[in-house]
Design an enzyme around this catalytic site. Sequence first.
Site, PDB file in Angstrom:
ATOM      1  CE  LYS A 188      46.726 -47.176  58.342  1.00 47.59           C
ATOM      2  NZ  LYS A 188      47.285 -48.124  59.329  1.00 47.59           N
ATOM      3  NE  ARG A 230      50.931 -53.470  62.960  1.00 49.33           N
ATOM      4  CZ  ARG A 230      49.971 -52.566  62.775  1.00 49.33           C
ATOM      5  NH1 ARG A 230      48.729 -52.968  62.505  1.00 49.33           N
ATOM      6  NH2 ARG A 230      50.225 -51.275  62.868  1.00 49.33           N
ATOM      7  CG  MET A 271      26.607 -56.923  42.539  1.00 50.09           C
ATOM      8  SD  MET A 271      27.145 -57.800  41.054  1.00 50.09           S
ATOM      9  CE  MET A 271      27.379 -59.458  41.691  1.00 50.09           C
ATOM     10  CE1 TYR A 326      18.296 -62.808  43.139  1.00 46.32           C
ATOM     11  CE2 TYR A 326      19.317 -60.850  44.087  1.00 46.32           C
ATOM     12  CZ  TYR A 326      19.046 -61.664  42.988  1.00 46.32           C
ATOM     13  OH  TYR A 326      19.535 -61.305  41.754  1.00 46.32           O
TER      14      TYR A 326
END
Length: 376
Positions: free
Chosen positions: A36, A134, A314, A266
């Site tokens: 999955k 569930r 990023m 940063y």
Amino acid sequence: MSCCAFTPSRCHIDLAALRRNFARLGEPGSIMPVVKSDAYGHGLLPVARALDGAGARRFAVGTVCEGVALREAGLGQTIVPLMGAISREDWQAAAAHDLTPLLTDFEDIEKAAACCPADRPFRVALKCETGMNRLGFSAEELPAALESLRRFPRLAPVLALSHLACADMPGETAYTQAQAERFASMCAVLREAFPDIARSLGNSAGALGLPESRYEACRPGLALYGGNPFAGTAWETRGTGLEWVMSVSSPVLQVRQLKAGQSVSYGRIFTAPQAMTVAVVAAGYATGFARALSNRIDLLINGRRVPQVGRVCMSMLMADVSSLPDVRTGDTAWILGGPAAPGQRPVSAQEMADELGTIPYEILCLMGSTNPRVYS
């Protein structure tokens, strides 16, 4: 049309390691490998094809769409979508492509019956609720579910399954055992109506640590991809011998010299305590390397571990390579895995997950979905 990739990083998938893990987990006919979520980020079709070649007779997918993709790729195994069919289109597709969708409530029985093929029975799986809370029928609902199924003789329940909530936790053995006993009791009731129905309970932890949970179709997920479900517990040795299937590499963009007192990246969260050499690597939070790992984990460059320094960006991050005088632009940095020098060890998805307070599943899914994959 040109191919546009937003990162030069690569996600390396070792299909030979996948097959070795599959063999480590037992006889092929007794395993329903879980593929999955795009095979946990490893790639649904390449993984399924490799396991097909290794003898897999069943697959557990997440969605009907994934099951249809396997059918369209020519795979003929029993395919069970673990989330069941969500829409009418899903039920129709499941029936048309001979998938084995889950029935998790009374509405599912009606919806499945409405989509039975004209030329053959519609094979379905019954989800038993044993403690996960569930999806599925509870033990109290089972008699009514069987009565409902008797109204639709073209529905053919071929599998009963449930899911263990904490089989990887030694301190929860009593709960796991209670789930196993509840499942066994429910299956006894089901087998009175459907004597040949197969049973599936054990996950990776069950396969490795609870033999009685294996039944006819054990469903390993994490262990298939090299993760030890017992990592960090008293049962850790039960999961030894597995190999991580995924590794992630990225090129060094530049090597820079910092003076004492200079900061990098940063927020100035890292300042050089003395003159040092820093490598800028083309990976960041856009490619699954969490910003929260800033200043907290190593990379592997030229076979040796080096600390990541400064704020993760990023698409770039920095590493202190002062101990590696031969690092050059274009060298390969390994975010996960990679070839380690003697006495060194690569960073694993488990180590990264531990640093983040999460699980390796999350690391694999993110890394695999954001970095172009290459297979060997």
